[in-house]
Scaffold this active site. Structure first.
Site, PDB file in Angstrom:
ATOM      1  N   ASP A 129       0.972  -1.276  -0.135  1.00 15.85           N
ATOM      2  CA  ASP A 129       0.232   0.027  -0.043  1.00 15.85           C
ATOM      3  C   ASP A 129       0.799   1.468   0.105  1.00 15.85           C
ATOM      4  O   ASP A 129       0.367   2.236  -0.626  1.00 15.85           O
ATOM      5  CB  ASP A 129      -0.758  -0.037   1.356  1.00 15.85           C
ATOM      6  CG  ASP A 129      -0.378   0.095   2.561  1.00 15.85           C
ATOM      7  OD1 ASP A 129       0.718  -0.599   2.878  1.00 15.85           O
ATOM      8  OD2 ASP A 129      -0.461   1.052   3.338  1.00 15.85           O
ATOM      9  N   ASP A 161       5.605   0.144   3.363  1.00 19.82           N
ATOM     10  CA  ASP A 161       5.651  -1.450   4.004  1.00 19.82           C
ATOM     11  C   ASP A 161       5.484  -2.242   3.313  1.00 19.82           C
ATOM     12  O   ASP A 161       5.243  -2.159   2.022  1.00 19.82           O
ATOM     13  CB  ASP A 161       4.777  -1.234   5.282  1.00 19.82           C
ATOM     14  CG  ASP A 161       3.411  -1.113   4.898  1.00 19.82           C
ATOM     15  OD1 ASP A 161       2.923  -1.300   3.900  1.00 19.82           O
ATOM     16  OD2 ASP A 161       2.640  -0.438   5.907  1.00 19.82           O
ATOM     17  N   TYR A 173      -6.079   0.929   8.530  1.00 20.84           N
ATOM     18  CA  TYR A 173      -7.043   1.346   7.380  1.00 20.84           C
ATOM     19  C   TYR A 173      -8.388   0.908   8.027  1.00 20.84           C
ATOM     20  O   TYR A 173      -9.329   0.223   7.180  1.00 20.84           O
ATOM     21  CB  TYR A 173      -6.826   0.606   5.903  1.00 20.84           C
ATOM     22  CG  TYR A 173      -5.450   1.289   5.480  1.00 20.84           C
ATOM     23  CD1 TYR A 173      -5.374   2.387   4.840  1.00 20.84           C
ATOM     24  CD2 TYR A 173      -4.430   0.490   5.486  1.00 20.84           C
ATOM     25  CE1 TYR A 173      -4.543   3.016   4.360  1.00 20.84           C
ATOM     26  CE2 TYR A 173      -3.196   1.053   4.878  1.00 20.84           C
ATOM     27  CZ  TYR A 173      -3.141   2.266   4.346  1.00 20.84           C
ATOM     28  OH  TYR A 173      -2.056   2.847   3.729  1.00 20.84           O
ATOM     29  N   GLU A 181       6.020   9.663   3.724  1.00 25.31           N
ATOM     30  CA  GLU A 181       5.690   8.318   2.898  1.00 25.31           C
ATOM     31  C   GLU A 181       4.781   8.303   1.540  1.00 25.31           C
ATOM     32  O   GLU A 181       3.784   9.222   1.678  1.00 25.31           O
ATOM     33  CB  GLU A 181       4.786   7.497   3.869  1.00 25.31           C
ATOM     34  CG  GLU A 181       4.550   5.912   3.499  1.00 25.31           C
ATOM     35  CD  GLU A 181       4.061   5.126   4.962  1.00 25.31           C
ATOM     36  OE1 GLU A 181       3.726   5.656   5.698  1.00 25.31           O
ATOM     37  OE2 GLU A 181       4.136   3.882   4.491  1.00 25.31           O
TER      38      GLU A 181
END
Ligand code: NAG
Length: 484
Positions: free
Chosen positions: A75, A78, A227, A464
């Site tokens: 995603d 990671d 999420y 990120e």
């Protein structure tokens, strides 16, 4: 065709460079925004993989449930496959291709490839075991303790699913939306694949509808707080039904849309909250088809836009001094790209019918929305107080220490020995050196409220990248790349 494309290409350059005086190369940014998805790939990579510092990974994903769940995307920075944001990313890539495919030039092939990398995986998740929808691979709590390359992963590849006794209408509704939207993308270019996508979308949607519940309750700490479906699942049911209606034109979905009672009107649009997206998508029927049954959604789409525009009396949206839409401190650019997508798209629908509207006393034309969208895109590409492009590898000055395991660790080619779970923290994660691998096209979380950006690897809120930031950016980039 080739010749036509080239004359079109030069015409575009002439207009953009000489008339509007804009220095940005949206075509280059578009190509890079799609290239990024190659860096996020999980599974067995094809021979024509262009980001060659990545290799095969997650080849036994699914094995813990005796199924094949290889493929799909990590995603963000990671090594977890979270289907909820992955499906949203896929829906947005598909919507981008449907609205702006004609403006993409040769990049349309790359857009389809980026979609298909996700839908191949989502199809496996939906069909591998009857009665189950797989919704993720990799234990996020274990994964997040490590700083290791996806190619070295030795953490638990736990498999998560929803089922009638553990429902997840949010993740299932979004998966149905993604498959339905992608089915339209592939309708002409691969009719067989398109039919499989649509049939599966309909089944997954029926599951979402029949067994209502939030996957956050069913799966707990496997998905929250990463999420979590904070906005509930009514928005995904609306969104899924809206996409299935667009893909099928079947009145059953229209009736569902009417009867869902999903009428929240938030002032953002994200992987979690889809109301505004559904309203814009449905307003297309009102504006392009003059279908009076959809005027309600046109109204809701316009209420949303009035909450976004800076000078609107009902605006609830802040802007930085440098001109960036500022919604939330964590990964703000995800909201900027997804809302910008709605601005360009609604502007496009308005232009078709020469429609205008008012936010209180503020008069809104297609150009109002287009200008704000362009300002946001240009800010991201470098027109900001720091002159920083928030897209990695675009322009002379971009984030060098992004929060991304693969990008920040040496590649297998330069460092064949395994790095392991803890091995990446020293000397790589905590180093001030630039990342060794350039994740070309990645758009990061972005600057803070004061247009500042520290460019620090541990600052995941700003540094990120994420698939859903890029997934929503592809559309606006294509829109401006093909402007004429
Ligand atoms: C924004 O980032 C800059 C650069 O790192 C920093 O100096 C500033 O304090 C930050 N501002 C806010 C409001 O966080």
């Amino acid at each position: 065709m080739f010749k036509f494309f080239f004359s079109f290409f030069f015409a575009f350059f002439f207009i953009v460079n000489n008339v509007e005086g804009n220095p940005h190369n949206y075509r280059e940014a578009l190509a890079k925004s799609l290239l990024f998805f190659q860096g996020q790939r999980s599974g067995k990579l094809p021979p024509h993989q262009l980001l060659t510092w990545r290799s095969n990974s997650g080849l036994s994903d699914g094995r813990l449930a005796n199924v094949d769940l290889t493929g799909g995307y990590y995603d963000a920075g990671d090594n977890v496959k979270f289907n909820f944001p992955m499906a949203f990313t896929t829906t947005m890539l598909s919507w981008s291709t449907l609205e702006y495919g004609r403006r993409m030039g040769p990049q349309i092939q790359e857009a389809r490839a980026a979609i298909r990398w996700a839908t191949d995986y989502l199809l496996k998740c939906a069909t591998a075991t009857p009665g189950r929808l797989y919704v993720g691979v990799g234990d996020p709590n274990v994964d997040h303790k490590c700083w290791e390359r996806p190619e070295d992963m030795d953490t638990a590849r736990t498999v998560y699913w929803v089922s009638p006794d553990k429902p997840g209408s949010d993740v299932a509704g979004e998966t149905a939306a993604a498959l339905a939207a992608a089915s339209i993308v592939f309708r002409r270019v691969d009719p067989t694949y398109s039919k499989i996508l649509l049939r599966t979308a309909q089944k997954v949607f029926q599951f979402a509808l029949q067994y209502q519940g939030s996957y956050s309750s069913s799966l707990g700490s496997a998905v929250c707080p990463f999420y979590c479906s904070y906005s509930g699942y009514k928005d995904e049911l609306l969104w899924g039904a809206a996409w299935l209606f667009r893909a099928t034109n079947v009145v059953y979905y229209y009736n569902l849309i009417k009867n869902l009672g999903a009428d929240d009107q938030p002032d953002l649009f994200s992987w979690d909250n889809k109301y505004a997206g559904a309203h814009v998508l449905l307003s297309r029927r009102a504006l392009l088809n003059h279908d009076k049954n959809f005027v309600q959604y046109q109204q809701e789409a316009e209420n949303f836009i009035c909450k976004i525009l800076p000078n609107s009396p009902s605006s609830s949206t802040q802007y930085t001094q440098g001109g960036l839409m500022y919604k939330l401190p964590e990964s703000n650019l995800q909201y900027v790209t997804s809302i910008t997508f709605l601005l360009t798209t609604y502007s496009k629908y308005m232009s078709f019918t020469k429609h205008t509207f008012n936010c209180g006393n503020l008069f809104i034309t297609p150009t109002t929305l287009r200008s704000l969208a362009k300002r946001q895109v240009d800010y991201i590409l470098g027109d900001n107080p720091l002159r920083m492009s928030y897209m990695v590898g675009y322009g002379p000055y971009f984030p060098k220490r992004i929060h991304h395991r693969g990008s920040s660790l040496p590649s297998l080619a330069t460092h064949p020995q395994s790095i392991g779970c803890d091995g990446g923290f020293e000397p790589f994660f905590h180093s001030m050196s630039p990342n060794p691998n350039i994740l070309v096209g990645a758009v990061v979380g972005g600057p803070n409220q004061s247009d500042g950006f520290p460019d620090e690897r541990d600052d995941y809120s700003h540094s990120e990248p994420a698939t859903y930031i890029n997934g929503a950016f592809v559309g606006p980039l294509a829109y401006f790349a093909g402007a004429h």
